[in-house]
Design a protein around this motif. Structure first.
Motif, PDB file in Angstrom:
ATOM      1  N   UNK A 161      13.225  -8.568   0.845  1.00  0.00           N
ATOM      2  CA  UNK A 161      13.058  -9.289   2.106  1.00  0.00           C
ATOM      3  C   UNK A 161      11.881  -8.784   2.939  1.00  0.00           C
ATOM      4  N   UNK A 162      11.292  -7.674   2.541  1.00  0.00           N
ATOM      5  CA  UNK A 162      10.188  -7.117   3.322  1.00  0.00           C
ATOM      6  C   UNK A 162       8.901  -7.900   3.049  1.00  0.00           C
ATOM      7  N   UNK A 163       8.265  -8.357   4.115  1.00  0.00           N
ATOM      8  CA  UNK A 163       6.981  -9.045   4.003  1.00  0.00           C
ATOM      9  C   UNK A 163       5.866  -8.027   4.188  1.00  0.00           C
ATOM     10  N   UNK A 164       5.257  -7.619   3.084  1.00  0.00           N
ATOM     11  CA  UNK A 164       4.236  -6.582   3.115  1.00  0.00           C
ATOM     12  C   UNK A 164       2.975  -7.033   3.839  1.00  0.00           C
ATOM     13  N   UNK A 165       2.789  -8.309   3.966  1.00  0.00           N
ATOM     14  CA  UNK A 165       1.597  -8.820   4.646  1.00  0.00           C
ATOM     15  C   UNK A 165       1.773  -8.907   6.155  1.00  0.00           C
ATOM     16  N   UNK A 166       2.977  -8.588   6.627  1.00  0.00           N
ATOM     17  CA  UNK A 166       3.229  -8.642   8.066  1.00  0.00           C
ATOM     18  C   UNK A 166       3.857  -7.349   8.576  1.00  0.00           C
ATOM     19  N   UNK A 167       3.509  -6.243   7.944  1.00  0.00           N
ATOM     20  CA  UNK A 167       4.026  -4.946   8.377  1.00  0.00           C
ATOM     21  C   UNK A 167       3.598  -4.616   9.800  1.00  0.00           C
ATOM     22  N   UNK A 168       2.410  -5.071  10.179  1.00  0.00           N
ATOM     23  CA  UNK A 168       1.916  -4.762  11.515  1.00  0.00           C
ATOM     24  C   UNK A 168       2.665  -5.522  12.611  1.00  0.00           C
ATOM     25  N   UNK A 169       3.548  -6.425  12.213  1.00  0.00           N
ATOM     26  CA  UNK A 169       4.373  -7.149  13.184  1.00  0.00           C
ATOM     27  C   UNK A 169       5.730  -6.477  13.408  1.00  0.00           C
ATOM     28  N   UNK A 170       5.910  -5.323  12.756  1.00  0.00           N
ATOM     29  CA  UNK A 170       7.154  -4.563  12.935  1.00  0.00           C
ATOM     30  C   UNK A 170       6.793  -3.261  13.645  1.00  0.00           C
ATOM     31  N   UNK A 171       6.769  -3.259  14.969  1.00  0.00           N
ATOM     32  CA  UNK A 171       6.228  -2.120  15.715  1.00  0.00           C
ATOM     33  C   UNK A 171       7.023  -0.826  15.583  1.00  0.00           C
ATOM     34  N   UNK A 172       8.295  -0.931  15.173  1.00  0.00           N
ATOM     35  CA  UNK A 172       9.117   0.275  15.082  1.00  0.00           C
ATOM     36  C   UNK A 172       9.048   0.916  13.697  1.00  0.00           C
ATOM     37  N   UNK A 173       8.180   0.411  12.819  1.00  0.00           N
ATOM     38  CA  UNK A 173       8.031   0.951  11.464  1.00  0.00           C
ATOM     39  C   UNK A 173       6.682   1.649  11.334  1.00  0.00           C
ATOM     40  N   UNK A 191      -1.993  -3.607   1.051  1.00  0.00           N
ATOM     41  CA  UNK A 191      -1.405  -4.172   2.273  1.00  0.00           C
ATOM     42  C   UNK A 191      -1.082  -3.065   3.273  1.00  0.00           C
ATOM     43  N   UNK A 192      -0.556  -1.946   2.776  1.00  0.00           N
ATOM     44  CA  UNK A 192      -0.279  -0.800   3.654  1.00  0.00           C
ATOM     45  C   UNK A 192      -1.569  -0.245   4.246  1.00  0.00           C
ATOM     46  N   UNK A 193      -2.552  -0.058   3.405  1.00  0.00           N
ATOM     47  CA  UNK A 193      -3.820   0.513   3.866  1.00  0.00           C
ATOM     48  C   UNK A 193      -4.464  -0.386   4.913  1.00  0.00           C
ATOM     49  N   UNK A 204       8.851  -1.339  -8.909  1.00  0.00           N
ATOM     50  CA  UNK A 204       8.614  -2.671  -8.343  1.00  0.00           C
ATOM     51  C   UNK A 204       7.373  -2.719  -7.468  1.00  0.00           C
ATOM     52  N   UNK A 205       7.055  -1.635  -6.795  1.00  0.00           N
ATOM     53  CA  UNK A 205       6.075  -1.731  -5.712  1.00  0.00           C
ATOM     54  C   UNK A 205       4.826  -0.866  -5.850  1.00  0.00           C
ATOM     55  N   UNK A 206       4.749   0.018  -6.821  1.00  0.00           N
ATOM     56  CA  UNK A 206       3.487   0.762  -6.958  1.00  0.00           C
ATOM     57  C   UNK A 206       2.476  -0.149  -7.646  1.00  0.00           C
ATOM     58  N   UNK A 207       1.965  -1.077  -6.859  1.00  0.00           N
ATOM     59  CA  UNK A 207       1.019  -2.075  -7.334  1.00  0.00           C
ATOM     60  C   UNK A 207      -0.061  -2.262  -6.276  1.00  0.00           C
TER      61      UNK A 207
END
Length: 241
Positions: free
Chosen positions: A165-177, A195-197, A186-189
Motif C-alpha cells: 500500500x505504500x506509494x514510493x512516489x509520494x513519500x514526501x507527502x507523508x511528513x511524519x515519515x 524514489x527515496x533518494x 521485493x524492494x531492493x530495486x
C-alpha cells in the motif's frame, strides 16, 4: 562514504531465542552496530519486548499479549513451539531492556506492534521511554502509530515498514515519515531506491543474510541492514570498508 549500520533482528535471532538478553548480547559479540526489537503492550499498559501479539508461538499460551497483565505475562517462559520446551527466559519489559541498553549504548530500532493501535496510553508511555536515547529510531507497519509517535516526540526518527500500500512516489507527502524499511527481495530495486533518494528519504532493508552482492557497494539511499546474521553481514561489508 560511511557504511550502512548492521542491526541485529530481534537480536542475533538465528543463534538465540529472539528478543532475549542472550540474543542481544550475542548480537554485540557478533559485531552488530545496533539492535532491532519489537514491543507490544500488556493489558495494564506496560510495554514488553515480544514480536507476536499472540503468545502461543513463543510460550505455548494461546492468548493476546494485550489481554494479559504484566504479572500474568511474567509467569510465562519462552521457547520453541514445535519441541514444546517453554523453559527459556521470561519476556522482558521494555524497561528491563533499556536497563541492559544503558550498559551497551548502541543504536536501536524499536518496532511498535499492533497492540498499540487500541491503546494510546501505552503508546505514549512507550514513546516517552524512547526520548533522549541517542541513535534510536521507531519503526512500524502502521502509519497511524508513527504519526501519533511523531506528535509525542517529533525529534525521534520514524520509519515506515513498506507494504504493497505504500506509494514510493509520494513519500514526501507523508511528513511524519523519515525513513523506509523494506524487504530486500521485493524492494531492493532501482525504482524504489531512486524514489527515496529523490525525495530525501533513507532506506534500511531487512531479511539480509550476507550473501547479497550489494552489501559491499550499497545504493546511496541505504543507511542500514537488518539481519538475523550480524557477523556474516559485517564480514561481507569488509570487502568495501
Amino acid at each position: 562514504m560511511s557504511r550502512p549500520l548492521v542491526f541485529a533482528h530481534r537480536g542475533a535471532s538465528a543463534y538465540a531465542i529472539e528478543n532475549s538478553l542472550e540474543a542481544f548480547d550475542r548480537a554485540l559479540d557478533m559485531q552488530a552496530d545496533g539492535i532491532e526489537l519489537d514491543i507490544q503492550t500488556t493489558k495494564d499498559d506496560v510495554p514488553v519486548v515480544i514480536h507476536d501479539i499472540n503468545l502461543r508461538r513463543l510460550t505455548g499460551k494461546n492468548g493476546l499479549v494485550s489481554s494479559f497483565t504484566l504479572e500474568e505475562i511474567k509467569k510465562l517462559r519462552v521457547g520453541k513451539l514445535f519441541v514444546r520446551k517453554f523453559k527459556g527466559p521470561k519476556i522482558l519489559t521494555f524497561d528491563e531492556f533499556l536497563a541492559w541498553h544503558k550498559n551497551h549504548l548502541v543504536p536501536l530500532n524499536v518496532e511498535l506492534k499492533e497492540s498499540f493501535l487500541e491503546n494510546e496510553k501505552a503508546l505514549k508511555i512507550a514513546v516517552e521511554k524512547c526520548r533522549d536515547i541517542e541513535g534510536l529510531h521507531i519503526s512500524s507497519f502502521h502509519p497511524v502509530l508513527l504519526e501519533k509517535a511523531k506528535k509525542i516526540a517529533p525529534e525521534i526518527e520514524s520509519a515506515i515498514i513498506a507494504t504493497k500500500f505504500l506509494n514510493w512516489d509520494e513519500l514526501d507527502k507523508i511528513p511524519f515519515i523519515d525513513t523506509v524499511h523494506a524487504n530486500k527481495t521485493r524492494y531492493y530495486k532501482e525504482r524504489y531506491l531512486e524514489a527515496c533518494l529523490r525525495q530525501k528519504k533513507k532506506c534500511r532493508f531487512y531479511n539480509i543474510n550476507g550473501s547479497e552482492k550489494y552489501i559491499a557497494t550499497p545504493h546511496k539511499a541505504v543507511i542500514g541492514w537488518i539481519t538475523d546474521y550480524p557477523q556474516i553481514v559485517r564480514d561481507a561489508q569488509q570487502h568495501q570498508y
